[in-house]
Each structure stands twice: as C-alpha cells, then as structure tokens.
Design a protein around this motif. Structure first.
Motif, short mmCIF file in Angstrom:
data_model
loop_
_atom_site.label_atom_id
_atom_site.label_comp_id
_atom_site.label_asym_id
_atom_site.label_seq_id
_atom_site.Cartn_x
_atom_site.Cartn_y
_atom_site.Cartn_z
N MET A 230 0.80 -1.22 0.00
CA MET A 230 0.00 0.00 0.00
C MET A 230 0.83 1.27 0.00
N ASP A 231 2.14 1.18 -0.24
CA ASP A 231 2.97 2.37 -0.38
C ASP A 231 2.54 3.15 -1.61
N GLY A 309 13.15 2.32 -8.54
CA GLY A 309 11.95 2.94 -7.98
C GLY A 309 10.86 3.11 -9.02
N ALA A 310 11.25 3.54 -10.23
CA ALA A 310 10.26 3.71 -11.30
C ALA A 310 9.65 2.37 -11.70
N ALA A 311 10.47 1.31 -11.75
CA ALA A 311 9.97 -0.01 -12.12
C ALA A 311 9.02 -0.56 -11.06
N LEU A 315 4.96 -1.35 -11.52
CA LEU A 315 4.32 -2.62 -11.18
C LEU A 315 3.12 -2.38 -10.26
N LEU A 316 3.27 -1.50 -9.28
CA LEU A 316 2.23 -1.29 -8.27
C LEU A 316 1.08 -0.42 -8.75
N ALA A 317 1.35 0.50 -9.69
CA ALA A 317 0.34 1.49 -10.09
C ALA A 317 -0.99 0.85 -10.49
N PRO A 321 -5.68 0.38 -7.05
CA PRO A 321 -7.14 0.42 -6.84
C PRO A 321 -7.70 -0.89 -6.31
N ALA A 322 -7.23 -2.02 -6.87
CA ALA A 322 -7.73 -3.33 -6.41
C ALA A 322 -7.27 -3.62 -4.99
#
Length: 337
Positions: A230-231, A309-311, A315-317, A321-322
């Motif tokens: 959740m970061d 950090g960008a990678a 992945l998380l972006a 929402p889910a």
C-alpha cells in the motif's frame, strides 16, 4: 446410551483420524504456506510466494495455504480476525495482480474454512498429534529465531501437523517453504512417515533475504526497510533512494536484488536514465548484465536507484485500486498497511 454402547463392545477405529480438504486433492500437490500475518503487507512477501509457487512441476496442483486460525492462536497482529483476513486478502490481491496466470491455476485454501468443513476430524487429529509429540519435538518445530515460551506455540505446532495431514489425500505432496515453516513441515513429515501416510517432501527456499532495503539492525521499523503493497508512489521512490547501495559492491545490494525480482515478474526491461556524460540511457533485460556493469563501475547507484523505484511503481500502479478495494472489503478495517 453410553451404557448400551459399552455393552456393544466398541473398538477403536483403525488408521489415522484426519480431516480431508474438500474437494479432495487428487494427483500431485505442490503446497506453499503463506507467511504468517504481520503488521504490514509487503511486496517481498508477494515475490517470495510467487518464487515458490513457480517451482511447481507440470501436472502438480499448486496450493496456497493461509493459516488464519493459527495466526489468531499465535496472537498475530492482535489476534484480530478482521486484520488477519485483511493481510491475507492484500497478499492474494497482490499475487493475482503480479502473477495472474500462475494464480489462475493455484488453489487458495483458507485454514479456517478447511477446519469448519470437518471440525470433528480436524480437532481429533490435533489431539492425537499432541498425544504422540514431545515438547522437545515442538521446540524443534519452531522457526529458527523462536524460543518455546507460550502454550499457543505448542497448539500451533500441533495444528500445523493436522493441516499437513489434510493435504495427504494427494498422491504426492511437496511443501515448498521459507525458514519460518521449514521445521514445522519436517515435524509433519516425520509424523506422516511414522503412520504410513503419504510423506511430504520438504523444500526450503529462503529467496527474499536481500530484498530488505537496509542491513540488519538498521531502520526504525519493518515499514522503513520494506516496500509495502500500500505504499504510494512517493513512498516507494523515497525508500529506494535511501536503500543501502555501495558503488561497485554487489554482495549486498538491495536495489540489484529488487531489479532482479522486477525483471523476473515483468519479463520486460529496466530503463536507466542517465546524462550523456555518464553513458546515456540504457535498458537492461538481464540481471547478470546489470550486475556486471554495476560491479565494474559503469552503473552508479545514483542512476540505478531511480530506475528501480520507477519499475516498482510501474508494477504497483495498476494494482493500487484493487488493493484498496480488498482492504475495504476485508472484515474489521484491517491492518495498518
């Protein structure tokens, strides 16, 4: 009635009383016990489960076992049922987002649901294991970092054997685990062998040791040294920027370890943005190639960290929402994730 039953001459049933997972496991089973719940749901826990489930051979059924009742017995995150469920719901959502095809064929089993499907058989099996297991054996079944201090640890160890017994309807069982579960799995395997049941093969794979962002002893809390599911974008970038990373040193380099995992799950490339005088932009599809460049000084920590950090954020972006929805849906408002 009891008097009449005694007159009828009751005899003890033959064999071992155990519960059986419903629907029953058929063929070969490849089982991964998820990490016990913690205060924070971390991305490295997701990667660890994925790495183990991917070892399942073709034809075997991958099984993910969630120890929700054991977590309550051990007072994990306050023994709060809602928070425990929320941790596992976040973990599952993270797994499905990162490795959807793998999770499509993985059977997810909640321990509590399996117990309630055959409670009498399950608790009788726990009692029987307790009758035949010594305290020294229980001590040996604890995680390497644990000492036997509480009755709940005894209870949880006996439950663990009963959990494994419920899986032995399969023709063969592999228990692929990290160090936290290794000793408990071996206790269960010895119990099965002594009673002529299918003996699980225990494979210990501690694959996530270098994903901790700082060396042992550094960091105020677990949240400081792990990337959490959740970061937000800023938190991920900030944590990676502070990660331990010495120029040209690859023996302990968390950004390289994260680059390896991110390349593995994405199957893509890691894009490094650099000024022309520093070699210009570069994309890596091989962690070996990246490690060689880093070791010889061709890739600097100041260029590697922003790329990692960008990678991680990429992945998380699409998962955020889910993940937020899973957190809201879990009972009891859930852990501080």
């Amino acid at each position: 009635k009891i008097t009449q039953w005694k007159k009828d001459g009751l005899t003890a049933p033959a064999g071992v009383t155990k519960s059986a997972l419903q629907p029953r496991l058929e063929g070969a089973a490849f089982v991964v016990f998820a990490p016990l719940p913690r205060e924070f749901a971390s991305l490295d826990a997701v990667f660890g489960v994925i790495a183990r489930l991917r070892e399942a051979p073709e034809g075997a059924t991958p099984v993910l076992w969630l120890e929700d009742w054991t977590a309550m017995a051990l007072d994990r995150i306050g023994a709060d049922e809602g928070r425990i469920r929320a941790y596992y719901e976040l973990l599952i959502q993270g797994l499905r987002g990162v490795a959807p095809e793998l999770m499509e064929r993985t059977r997810v089993c909640w321990q509590g649901e399996a117990i309630l499907a055959a409670p009498s058989e399950y608790w009788i099996s726990v009692i029987n294991v307790g009758r035949e297991t010594t305290l020294d054996e229980v001590r040996g079944a604890l995680a390497p970092t644990e000492r036997l201090e509480f009755a709940a640890q005894v209870f949880a160890s006996l439950m663990h054997v009963a959990d494994v017994l419920a899986l032995t309807t399969a023709s063969s069982v592999v228990l692929c685990c990290e160090a936290e579960h290794g000793n408990a799995h071996r206790l269960a395997a010895r119990y099965c062998e002594a009673r002529g049941l299918v003996v699980p093969e225990v494979r210990e794979r501690d694959v996530m040791s270098q994903l901790r962002l700082l060396p042992a002893g550094q960091g105020k809390s677990e949240a400081d040294v792990q990337l959490l599911l959740m970061d937000d974008q800023d938190a991920v970038a900030k944590k990676i920027s502070k990660a331990f990373c010495m120029p040209a040193k690859t023996d302990f380099c968390p950004p390289i370890a994260w680059a390896s995992e991110l390349l593995s799950v994405s199957g893509g490339q890691l894009a490094v943005r650099r000024a022309p005088e520093n070699g210009g932009d570069r994309s890596y599809s091989s962690i070996d190639e990246l490690s060689v460049d880093f070791a010889r000084g061709a890739l600097h920590p100041g260029d590697l960290k922003p790329a990692v950090g960008a990678a991680a954020n990429a992945l998380l972006a699409p998962l955020r929402p889910a993940l937020a929805g899973a957190l809201r849906a879990a009972e009891g408002a859930a852990p501080k994730c």
